[in-house]
Design an enzyme around this catalytic site. Structure first.
Site, PDB file in Angstrom:
ATOM      1  N   GLU A   1      48.430  24.712  61.000  1.00 39.27           N
ATOM      2  CA  GLU A   1      47.741  25.575  61.972  1.00 39.27           C
ATOM      3  C   GLU A   1      47.738  26.986  61.433  1.00 39.27           C
ATOM      4  OE1 GLU A   1      49.086  25.619  66.097  1.00 39.27           O
ATOM      5  OE2 GLU A   1      49.454  23.460  65.997  1.00 39.27           O
TER       6      GLU A   1
ATOM      7  N   GLU B   1      56.185  21.493  66.122  1.00 33.35           N
ATOM      8  CA  GLU B   1      56.961  22.698  66.458  1.00 33.35           C
ATOM      9  C   GLU B   1      58.159  22.470  67.368  1.00 33.35           C
ATOM     10  OE1 GLU B   1      54.443  25.798  67.928  1.00 33.35           O
ATOM     11  OE2 GLU B   1      53.464  26.061  66.013  1.00 33.35           O
TER      12      GLU B   1
ATOM     13  N   SER C   1      44.950  27.032  76.163  1.00 34.68           N
ATOM     14  CA  SER C   1      45.992  27.611  75.308  1.00 34.68           C
ATOM     15  C   SER C   1      47.322  27.757  76.059  1.00 34.68           C
ATOM     16  CB  SER C   1      45.479  28.962  74.806  1.00 34.68           C
ATOM     17  OG  SER C   1      46.239  29.418  73.745  1.00 34.68           O
TER      18      SER C   1
HETATM   19  C1  BG6 Z   1      51.136  26.602  68.225  1.00 35.84           C
HETATM   20  C2  BG6 Z   1      50.910  25.306  68.929  1.00 35.84           C
HETATM   21  O1  BG6 Z   1      52.365  27.079  68.667  1.00 35.84           O
HETATM   22  O2  BG6 Z   1      50.307  27.667  68.452  1.00 35.84           O
HETATM   23  C3  BG6 Z   1      49.569  25.187  69.640  1.00 35.84           C
HETATM   24  O3  BG6 Z   1      51.122  24.210  68.100  1.00 35.84           O
HETATM   25  C4  BG6 Z   1      49.245  26.514  70.263  1.00 35.84           C
HETATM   26  O4  BG6 Z   1      49.656  24.150  70.558  1.00 35.84           O
HETATM   27  C5  BG6 Z   1      49.080  27.530  69.147  1.00 35.84           C
HETATM   28  O5  BG6 Z   1      48.132  26.497  71.105  1.00 35.84           O
HETATM   29  C6  BG6 Z   1      48.682  28.906  69.614  1.00 35.84           C
HETATM   30  O6  BG6 Z   1      49.559  29.378  70.576  1.00 35.84           O
HETATM   31  P1  BG6 Z   1      49.039  29.883  71.975  1.00 35.84           P
HETATM   32  O7  BG6 Z   1      50.233  30.090  72.817  1.00 35.84           O
HETATM   33  O8  BG6 Z   1      48.296  31.154  71.682  1.00 35.84           O
HETATM   34  O9  BG6 Z   1      48.122  28.814  72.500  1.00 35.84           O
END
Ligand code: BG6
Length: 465
Positions: free
Chosen positions: A364, A156, A418
């Site tokens: 993801e 990302e 997170s």
């Molecule tokens: C993505 C990332 O942006 O989303 C992860 O690759 C991240 O590292 C995931 O944890 C979820 O986002 P967040 O901010 O809810 O943890």
């Protein structure tokens, strides 16, 4: 026939813990969180010590792949580029454990934990970081390239650069458009240079990039909205995907930026490297779409909900004179104000397929909530099962229409740290009970996903998407 990859994903800083063990040096995240007294990933899910147990859960859960990242500060210990043998040993063990359990390792080389010694020299806005990254990737390819067949250069780029240099909620916590553009450019140059290094080694594998994908939708069909959508697509997607997949930074984006900013660091030599070294596959992280309308008024505003528990509209994106993001009153939103819109994944995959015609992995996808994991009874996360079912349905529909989707990774394997949301934002199929010795507790969704993997997606209910 090549098997579809079904698995889950994590990232080093978010799950490993052991932040100062066995020669790991400080990352920019350690430095930033410690110095600002923020919740950190010092322990996280303690995956560093429990990876065997976690991989066993993957195997027992029917997964045939695991996406994880390597921590640069575990592998390279100083500005001279010296290698830390203990870091190398750790990742060999993780990779070997995966392979021994029939799990294909899908390895992200950079998931945001830049060594602090590089941040102190300017981080991603210093071109020397590109050189340091190339040294690091060469160590990685030479060490692991015979065992690992899927490498990801960056997780990302848009998200970590915008958060660090424009929004300011991630390290290095700046709010500077000029530096945001420059950092983005150097990361995309580093991506192309890494691909070039990989190809020189003639290894039997593939290399790609992972993008924070927000497919763009418009509120109506007017010309003004179409222009806003193009601006939003350049902002959200094209400067990563066009650059990585076609070797071209969109010309309308460059032209527009050049009227306001100094882009003299973009050289024809670098652009040649970018043109000649494109990705073998595209990884898409999908959480939500971007629904946009034409810009009306106000300064550029980028607000991300890192607090949870708030009402619709607590996040905001206005890019002055480009577009505004809007919220659909008909949609459901999570406690962190992320829209739940599975159809966007189907449409988004088709857009990427039609535009780039490359293999795609959904690297993801997942949903977070506050969950009480303290008891002994099975954690009932039916809401997650519904979310995952509908997103997998979207992928299968896109595959049926000809998109070459090769794998799917749920974020995340187990609950983890997170980023600015801390550990209370739980994404895992397996709970981590932080109050009780970090014990693992598979949730209802873990057992459901096992059936999905074992049936190769046949149990998915495709009626709603
Ligand atoms: C993505 C990332 O942006 O989303 C992860 O690759 C991240 O590292 C995931 O944890 C979820 O986002 P967040 O901010 O809810 O943890």
């Amino acid at each position: 026939m090549e098997k579809f990859l079904w698995g889950t994903a994590t990232a080093s800083y978010q799950c490993e813990g052991a932040w100062d063990e066995d020669g790991r040096v400080e990352s920019m995240w350690d430095n930033y969180l410690h110095n600002n007294n923020l919740e950190d990933g010092d322990v996280a899910s303690d995956h560093y010590h429990r990876f065997k147990e976690d991989i066993k859960y993957m195997k027992d859960g029917g997964h045939n792949t695991y996406r994880f990242s390597l921590a640069w500060p575990r592998i390279i210990k100083n500005i001279n580029g010296d290698v830390n043998p203990k870091g190398i040993e750790f990742y060999h063990k993780v990779i070997d454990e995966c392979i021994a359990n029939g799990i294909t390792p899908f390895v992200t080389i950079y998931h945001w934990d830049l060594p602090q010694f590089l941040e102190e020299k300017g981080g991603w806005i210093n071109k020397e970081t590109v050189e340091a990254y190339i040294h690091y990737v060469n160590v990685v390819f030479r060490e692991f390239g015979k065992k690992v067949k899927h490498f990801v250069t960056f997780n990302e780029p848009r998200y970590f650069i915008f958060s660090g240099y424009k929004i300011g909620n991630y390290p290095p916590a700046l709010q500077n458009t000029e530096l945001t553009i420059k950092g983005s450019y150097y990361v995309m140059l580093a991506n192309a240079r890494a691909i070039s290094e990989y190809k020189k080694l003639n290894l039997d594998g593939k290399i790609g990039i992972v993008h924070s994908f927000a497919p763009v939708f418009g509120v109506d069909d007017t010309l003004e909205t179409k222009i806003a959508m193009r601006n939003a697509d350049n902002f959200m997607n094209n400067w990563i995907l066009d650059t990585a997949a076609k070797g071209e930074i969109p010309i309308d984006l460059l032209t527009r930026l050049s009227t306001k900013y100094n882009l003299s660091y973009i050289t024809p030599e670098d652009m040649k490297i970018i043109k000649e070294n494109t990705v073998d596959f595209i990884g898409l992280n999908y959480y939500a779409r971007a629904l946009v309308k034409p810009y009306t008024e106000g300064e550029t505003t980028l607000i991300v909900n890192n607090a949870g528990s708030s009402a619709k509209g607590s996040s905001k994106v206005i890019i002055k004179e480009w577009f505004e993001q809007v919220f659909d009153p008909a949609s459901k939103y999570t406690e962190w104000d992320t829209e739940v819109y599975p159809r966007g994944l189907y449409e988004g995959i088709m857009m990427v397929h039609n535009k780039y015609n490359l293999p795609i992995y959904i690297t993801e996808n997942g949903v977070a909530s506050y969950e009480d994991v303290s008891g002994n009874e099975l954690i009932n996360d039916d809401y997650r099962i519904e979310f995952l079912n509908d997103h997998i349905a979207a992928i299968l529909n896109a595959k049926d229409e000809g998109a070459d989707v090769k794998g799917y990774y749920i974020w995340s394997t187990m609950d983890l740290y997170s980023w600015k949301n801390g550990c209370k934002k739980r994404y895992g199929l397996i709970a981590v009970d932080w109050e009780n010795g970090l014990v693992r507790k598979p949730k209802k969704s873990y057992f459901w996903f096992k059936k999905v993997c074992e049936s190769n997606g046949k149990i998915i209910d495709r009626r709603n998407v």
